[in-house]
Design an enzyme around this catalytic site. Structure first.
Site, mmCIF file in Angstrom:
data_model
loop_
_atom_site.group_PDB
_atom_site.id
_atom_site.type_symbol
_atom_site.label_atom_id
_atom_site.label_comp_id
_atom_site.label_asym_id
_atom_site.label_seq_id
_atom_site.Cartn_x
_atom_site.Cartn_y
_atom_site.Cartn_z
ATOM 1 N N GLU A 251 2.705 0.057 15.219
ATOM 2 C CA GLU A 251 2.698 1.083 14.753
ATOM 3 C C GLU A 251 3.508 2.128 16.384
ATOM 4 O OE1 GLU A 251 -0.093 -0.053 14.921
ATOM 5 O OE2 GLU A 251 -0.157 -0.506 11.993
ATOM 6 N N PHE B 137 -2.670 5.233 11.341
ATOM 7 C CA PHE B 137 -2.107 4.839 11.974
ATOM 8 C C PHE B 137 -0.626 5.660 12.107
ATOM 9 C CE2 PHE B 137 -3.998 1.499 9.747
ATOM 10 C CZ PHE B 137 -5.445 1.806 10.302
ATOM 11 N N SER C 50 0.836 -1.158 0.156
ATOM 12 C CA SER C 50 0.030 0.084 -0.255
ATOM 13 C C SER C 50 0.755 1.094 0.261
ATOM 14 C CB SER C 50 -0.836 -0.031 1.481
ATOM 15 O OG SER C 50 -1.660 -0.858 1.263
ATOM 16 N N HIS D 129 -2.343 7.772 2.429
ATOM 17 C CA HIS D 129 -3.988 7.195 2.512
ATOM 18 C C HIS D 129 -5.382 8.449 3.431
ATOM 19 C CE1 HIS D 129 -3.067 3.700 0.563
ATOM 20 N NE2 HIS D 129 -3.976 2.846 0.766
#
Lengths: 281, 317
Positions: free
Chosen positions: B61, B86, B40, B112
């Site tokens: 994360e 995130f 991604s 994103h």
């Protein structure tokens, strides 16, 4: 084995520093600091291979990360007495415009500090990052870190513990200060940690236990064993059993002095139990 | 009026991937960390070229941000990659203490961002990240507008010493800035000259601002479009110079109007030259599932919304 008598004298002086620092500003964390005095003295006086001048990048030397930053008094005292900055500067602990912030930070440029800590649970990740960089740089030196036992309640630790084992971070020696106390009480009452040895081993770490973490010889022996286990594909965890408030009788075995400073009278009692050795700052 | 040509729709995240690939070849200190979103984030090529410098941390994360901070000690330049949500809200305290307060040279690269993530819905569409990041002392905040600019920004932040938040997105959008163009952190780019209104846009809204300017021009309104790719440090001078001429301003961003570019611009104007301003941004709301185009339309984040805001602000001059 280094000169234990000299190191004991230094440890006593560090205890005096801790008490005087927190007393002066009527704040700070004496309990955990006193409990880790022997560990810090052993680490900085003998165990770590370190350079005299402080460079943030720390090439070709061992590095240390303090995750439970609230025990800054012991960290500051030992750093100063190991030559990182003038011992007199301990006078400025927690005062305005000081490099000795309540919790350790790089922000004011205090030599010896490599990352800020205080908000708990972050130090192991940082230590792992530094360990990865050592590997990339083909630098064979070790990364040491210290964490509170209560601090293991923070979930980020377990992300880090999983990563370190899964990625064979075997140049990392992470010590857990197992004193069984945290702010609200005993760890087994606040949130039980369970069997820490079993947990670290289940995650894939090698584990060394030091049952008397306030005895310099026991620390040297345990850390030598930890070093011997390093470099074999597993990160190494040292479970260091200490007594919170060690060396000051009324502060021992209780969480009461986790984050409380002694008054004038209590200070005198504490100091009388730890007579001056190397000279007060 | 100067016009721009879309050389073909491309996603900004691929610009990041291309930049990272180039950095892999040119800067041996660059390392990359990813939290289970390698594809991604378009980090596959870097990973394939430099497996020893790529660190898969799993769905963890907080550990990734802490590790990145630690990796700077010894001279590495870590680029972390995950979705914007995130990359910021989930790890705010790790960024605050281990990266920003500690002054670590970490590049937090976030894909994103905003509603154009689309169908995944509000759990993944962060509209608060610019605000979160710009409030951190010492943090540079960049939101790029197209593929070419994202690639250029990725290269530029490696040369900048200090923590950076680089925000980009998922959808394929117009690619119109010059290939291999220069990217100066903190330096706004004036895209069109105009006299009636200033439109300051960031990210995906820059192309929408150009589309709006074209339509406005046909309606006899001359708009000066400024691409503010760096929200912090903000190019105060570019904004003040423009409004001294146009006397009104519209800000446009794919972000909440609280805490975003618009508020930063409003502060500069309030301090220096109070000027009527309209905000094209989301109105303190979460997003929802839908196609990017549907969401941009529903949340008022397109050329039409900008034109409407321009007409409104002109009346307030």
């Amino acid at each position: 084995m280094p000169n234990i008598k000299e190191l004991k004298d230094l440890t006593t002086q560090v205890r005096r520093d801790i008490l005087r620092m927190v007393h002066k500003v009527n704040s700070g964390h004496p309990g955990g600091s006193l409990g880790c005095a022997e560990f810090f003295v052993a680490l900085y006086q003998d165990i770590m291979e370190r350079k005299d001048d402080f460079q943030m990048d720390g090439h070709d030397e061992d590095l240390f990360f303090l995750s439970n930053g609230h025990i800054s008094p012991v960290f500051y005292s030992v750093l100063a007495r190991s030559g990182y900055f003038p011992v007199d500067e301990l006078n400025t602990f927690r005062l305005i415009d000081s490099r000795l912030q309540g919790h350790p930070t790089t922000h004011e440029g205090l030599p010896g500090i490599r990352v800020a800590s205080g908000s708990l649970g972050q130090g192991m990740s940082v230590a792992i990052g530094a360990a990865e960089t050592k590997k990339l740089n083909k630098d064979k030196h070790f990364i040491y870190s210290l964490h509170g036992d209560g601090e293991l309640q923070e979930g980020q630790n377990w992300e880090a513990i999983m990563y370190a084992a899964g990625n064979k971070i075997d140049n990392l020696i992470s010590t857990i200060d197992v004193n069984g106390q945290q702010i609200d009480g005993a760890t087994h009452n606040v949130l039980p940690l369970g069997d820490l040895r079993a947990k670290f081993e289940a995650f894939g770490w090698a584990v060394v236990e030091i049952e008397n973490g306030n005895d310099l010889e026991a620390i040297f022996n345990g850390m030598a064993e930890a070093k011997s286990l390093a470099g074999k594909g597993k990160p190494v965890c040292v479970l260091l059993q200490t007594i919170m408030g060690n060396g000051v009788d009324f502060m021992m075995h209780t969480h009461a002095w986790h984050g409380k400073a002694p008054n004038d009278e209590q200070l005198e009692v504490g100091l009388s139990q730890n007579p001056e050795t190397l000279g007060d700052y | 009026m100067k016009t721009y040509t879309n050389t073909g729709n491309k996603d900004t995240r691929s610009g990041f991937g291309a930049g990272l690939t180039e950095l892999g070849k040119t800067n041996e200190n660059v390392v990359a960390l990813c939290a289970d979103l390698t594809g991604s984030l378009k980090m596959d090529e870097f990973k394939a070229n430099h497996p020893e410098r790529f660190f898969q941390v799993g769905i963890a994360e907080a550990n990734m941000i802490g590790m990145a901070a630690g990796m700077t000690i010894g001279g590495k330049i870590p680029f972390t990659g995950t979705f914007a949500n995130f990359s910021t809200g989930r790890v705010y305290d790790q960024i605050r203490q281990s990266v920003a307060y500690s002054g670590k040279n970490v590049k937090i690269c976030a894909s994103h961002a905003g509603v154009t993530l689309g169908e995944d819905g509000a759990t993944h569409q962060i509209l608060e990240d610019i605000g979160l990041m710009k409030m951190l002392p010492g943090m540079t905040v960049i939101n790029t507008c197209d593929y070419n600019q994202t690639k250029a920004a990725t290269l530029a932040i490696a040369e900048h010493d200090g923590p950076v938040y680089l925000r980009f997105g998922r959808p394929k959008v117009a690619n119109f800035t010059p290939e291999n163009g220069e990217f100066k952190i903190g330096k706004a780019v004036k895209l069109t000259e105009g006299n009636d209104v200033t439109i300051v846009a960031t990210g995906h809204l820059v192309w929408e601002a150009l589309e709006a300017a074209k339509d406005l021009n046909e309606a006899g309104i001359s708009a000066e479009v400024i691409n503010i790719h760096t929200i912090k440090p903000l190019d105060d001078k570019a904004i003040l110079d423009s409004v001294s001429k146009t006397k009104c301003i519209v800000t446009a961003e794919e972000h909440n109007y609280l805490g975003g570019l618009g508020e930063s611009v409003a502060r500069v104007l309030a301090e220096n030259n109070p000027t009527p301003q309209e905000f094209v941004a989301t109105q303190d709301t979460f997003g929802e599932s839908g196609t990017p185009a549907q969401l941009m339309d529903k949340y008022g984040l397109n050329s039409e919304a900008i034109q409407k805001a321009v007409k409104k602000v002109l009346k307030r001059k």
